[in-house]
Design a protein around this motif. Structure first.
Motif, PDB file in Angstrom:
ATOM      1  N   ILE A 203       0.756  -1.166   0.080  1.00  0.00           N
ATOM      2  CA  ILE A 203       0.106   0.025   0.046  1.00  0.00           C
ATOM      3  C   ILE A 203       0.861   1.213   0.105  1.00  0.00           C
ATOM      4  O   ILE A 203       1.984   1.330   0.748  1.00  0.00           O
ATOM      5  N   ALA A 204       0.513   2.242  -1.093  1.00  0.00           N
ATOM      6  CA  ALA A 204       1.092   3.534  -1.014  1.00  0.00           C
ATOM      7  C   ALA A 204       0.176   4.423   0.078  1.00  0.00           C
ATOM      8  O   ALA A 204      -0.888   4.309  -0.194  1.00  0.00           O
ATOM      9  N   HIS A 205       0.775   4.847   1.263  1.00  0.00           N
ATOM     10  CA  HIS A 205       0.383   5.975   2.169  1.00  0.00           C
ATOM     11  C   HIS A 205       0.843   7.308   1.784  1.00  0.00           C
ATOM     12  O   HIS A 205       1.914   7.598   2.261  1.00  0.00           O
ATOM     13  N   ILE A 206      -0.121   8.125   1.560  1.00  0.00           N
ATOM     14  CA  ILE A 206       0.309   9.506   1.145  1.00  0.00           C
ATOM     15  C   ILE A 206      -0.481  10.420   2.009  1.00  0.00           C
ATOM     16  O   ILE A 206      -1.525  10.690   2.088  1.00  0.00           O
ATOM     17  N   ASP A 207       0.478  11.314   2.673  1.00  0.00           N
ATOM     18  CA  ASP A 207       0.096  12.148   3.870  1.00  0.00           C
ATOM     19  C   ASP A 207       1.114  13.192   3.933  1.00  0.00           C
ATOM     20  O   ASP A 207       2.328  13.207   3.656  1.00  0.00           O
ATOM     21  N   GLU A 208       0.684  14.431   4.380  1.00  0.00           N
ATOM     22  CA  GLU A 208       1.802  15.704   4.787  1.00  0.00           C
ATOM     23  C   GLU A 208       2.246  15.661   6.105  1.00  0.00           C
ATOM     24  O   GLU A 208       3.072  16.384   6.455  1.00  0.00           O
ATOM     25  N   SER A 209       1.515  14.657   6.961  1.00  0.00           N
ATOM     26  CA  SER A 209       1.995  14.944   8.245  1.00  0.00           C
ATOM     27  C   SER A 209       3.101  13.564   8.637  1.00  0.00           C
ATOM     28  O   SER A 209       2.541  12.508   8.518  1.00  0.00           O
ATOM     29  N   ASP A 210       4.007  13.935   9.279  1.00  0.00           N
ATOM     30  CA  ASP A 210       5.095  13.012   9.568  1.00  0.00           C
ATOM     31  C   ASP A 210       4.114  11.997  10.754  1.00  0.00           C
ATOM     32  O   ASP A 210       4.455  10.831  10.839  1.00  0.00           O
ATOM     33  N   GLN A 211       3.430  12.647  11.839  1.00  0.00           N
ATOM     34  CA  GLN A 211       2.779  11.916  12.761  1.00  0.00           C
ATOM     35  C   GLN A 211       1.823  11.137  12.123  1.00  0.00           C
ATOM     36  O   GLN A 211       1.737   9.950  12.814  1.00  0.00           O
ATOM     37  N   ALA A 212       0.961  11.289  11.055  1.00  0.00           N
ATOM     38  CA  ALA A 212       0.032  10.649  10.621  1.00  0.00           C
ATOM     39  C   ALA A 212       0.588   9.366   9.956  1.00  0.00           C
ATOM     40  O   ALA A 212       0.063   8.371  10.018  1.00  0.00           O
ATOM     41  N   ILE A 213       1.753   9.657   9.010  1.00  0.00           N
ATOM     42  CA  ILE A 213       2.353   8.513   8.532  1.00  0.00           C
ATOM     43  C   ILE A 213       2.969   7.387   9.413  1.00  0.00           C
ATOM     44  O   ILE A 213       2.582   6.261   9.043  1.00  0.00           O
ATOM     45  N   ASN A 214       3.573   7.940  10.543  1.00  0.00           N
ATOM     46  CA  ASN A 214       4.158   7.048  11.535  1.00  0.00           C
ATOM     47  C   ASN A 214       3.030   6.305  12.230  1.00  0.00           C
ATOM     48  O   ASN A 214       2.914   4.941  12.201  1.00  0.00           O
ATOM     49  N   GLN A 215       1.859   6.884  12.426  1.00  0.00           N
ATOM     50  CA  GLN A 215       0.835   6.246  13.166  1.00  0.00           C
ATOM     51  C   GLN A 215       0.180   5.328  12.367  1.00  0.00           C
ATOM     52  O   GLN A 215      -0.154   3.984  12.538  1.00  0.00           O
ATOM     53  N   PHE A 216       0.124   5.454  10.815  1.00  0.00           N
ATOM     54  CA  PHE A 216      -0.520   4.628   9.881  1.00  0.00           C
ATOM     55  C   PHE A 216       0.463   3.297   9.763  1.00  0.00           C
ATOM     56  O   PHE A 216       0.017   2.273   9.707  1.00  0.00           O
ATOM     57  N   TYR A 217       1.664   3.693   9.663  1.00  0.00           N
ATOM     58  CA  TYR A 217       2.738   2.787   9.560  1.00  0.00           C
ATOM     59  C   TYR A 217       2.415   1.624  10.669  1.00  0.00           C
ATOM     60  O   TYR A 217       2.477   0.260  10.573  1.00  0.00           O
ATOM     61  N   HIS A 218       2.568   2.288  12.012  1.00  0.00           N
ATOM     62  CA  HIS A 218       2.288   1.310  13.190  1.00  0.00           C
ATOM     63  C   HIS A 218       1.150   0.494  13.158  1.00  0.00           C
ATOM     64  O   HIS A 218       1.107  -0.651  13.598  1.00  0.00           O
ATOM     65  N   ASN A 219      -0.043   0.904  12.546  1.00  0.00           N
ATOM     66  CA  ASN A 219      -1.355   0.351  12.576  1.00  0.00           C
ATOM     67  C   ASN A 219      -1.318  -0.599  11.507  1.00  0.00           C
ATOM     68  O   ASN A 219      -2.208  -1.882  11.672  1.00  0.00           O
ATOM     69  N   PHE A 220      -0.863  -0.533  10.302  1.00  0.00           N
ATOM     70  CA  PHE A 220      -0.985  -1.379   9.403  1.00  0.00           C
ATOM     71  C   PHE A 220       0.372  -2.200   8.908  1.00  0.00           C
ATOM     72  O   PHE A 220       0.158  -3.110   7.877  1.00  0.00           O
ATOM     73  N   LYS A 221       1.555  -2.029   9.729  1.00  0.00           N
ATOM     74  CA  LYS A 221       2.533  -2.587   9.166  1.00  0.00           C
ATOM     75  C   LYS A 221       2.711  -4.126   9.165  1.00  0.00           C
ATOM     76  O   LYS A 221       3.193  -5.068   8.433  1.00  0.00           O
ATOM     77  N   SER A 222       1.868  -4.688  10.243  1.00  0.00           N
ATOM     78  CA  SER A 222       1.542  -6.229  10.187  1.00  0.00           C
ATOM     79  C   SER A 222       0.753  -6.850   9.079  1.00  0.00           C
ATOM     80  O   SER A 222       1.013  -7.976   8.987  1.00  0.00           O
TER      81      SER A 222
END
Length: 216
Positions: free
Chosen positions: A5-24
């Protein structure tokens, strides 16, 4: 193997939060929007990674210092890959809904707060099913083309309805696989690709004329 999945966002916090929730569950391609970002460059970054789906934030102008939001990115993405699954994940649902024709792809970033694992798991399941359906469409279209091409070349030819079906299937495959990776092997030689490109272009024009005639 995980879907990508490509995750496109302007916020570092949102990018890191998404990665944490979806990386598994998915391989995540992080794409940060900043003042140097342009719509087509963001799309190219995603496509060159051969992603299976895209998740995009709505309010990209909030921190990204760009002049477009996720709805513009969505529209341009769909012009290039009309069938690829795209999800909009945003903290500004009402505004996103006002700017999107397909409101069913919009989800709240509140899902990322960890308070509702059931809803988060449901979103993950929806993304996986959307990707699975996307690849099923590719497989079904390729098999339909192979069957019709075989009947045209080896058996007794095609009826008018089957010729129209073949033409539409070529158009869909061109949208799904612009590089013709999903086509029968005997149609993937360079000179055949050139002929196919011309054929698809002509077919689109014919189908548009038929649509106009039927609407009169």
């Amino acid at each position: 193997m995980k879907y990508k999945i490509a995750h496109i966002d302007e916020s570092d916090q949102a990018i890191n939060q998404f990665y944490h929730n979806f990386k598994s569950d998915f391989d995540i391609v992080k794409i940060k929007v900043d003042s140097d970002s342009e719509v087509h460059s963001l799309i190219e970054k995603a496509l060159e990674k051969e992603v299976d789906a895209v998740v995009v934030d709505y309010l990209l102008i909030e921190e990204g210092e760009v002049n477009f939001n996720g709805n513009v990115l969505f529209d341009e993405f769909k012009k290039i890959r009309p069938h690829i699954p795209i999800i909009m994940l945003t903290s500004h649902e009402p505004e996103a809904i006002d700017h999107m024709k397909n409101v069913h792809i919009i989800y709240s970033k509140d899902l990322m707060d960890g308070e509702s694992n059931v809803e988060l798991d449901l979103l993950k399941a929806k993304i996986k099913i959307s990707i699975s359906n996307y690849y099923k469409l590719i497989d079904d279209t390729r098999l339909r083309i192979e069957a019709l091409v075989y009947k045209r070349n080896v058996e007794n030819g095609l009826s008018l309805l089957e010729e129209e079906d073949l033409a539409k299937s070529f158009v869909v495959m061109d949208e799904l696989e612009p590089q013709a990776k999903g086509l029968p092997s005997h149609l993937t030689h360079p000179h055949e690709i050139t002929k196919l490109t011309d054929f698809v272009s002509q077919t689109r024009q014919i189908l548009e004329e038929l649509k106009k005639a039927n609407n009169k």
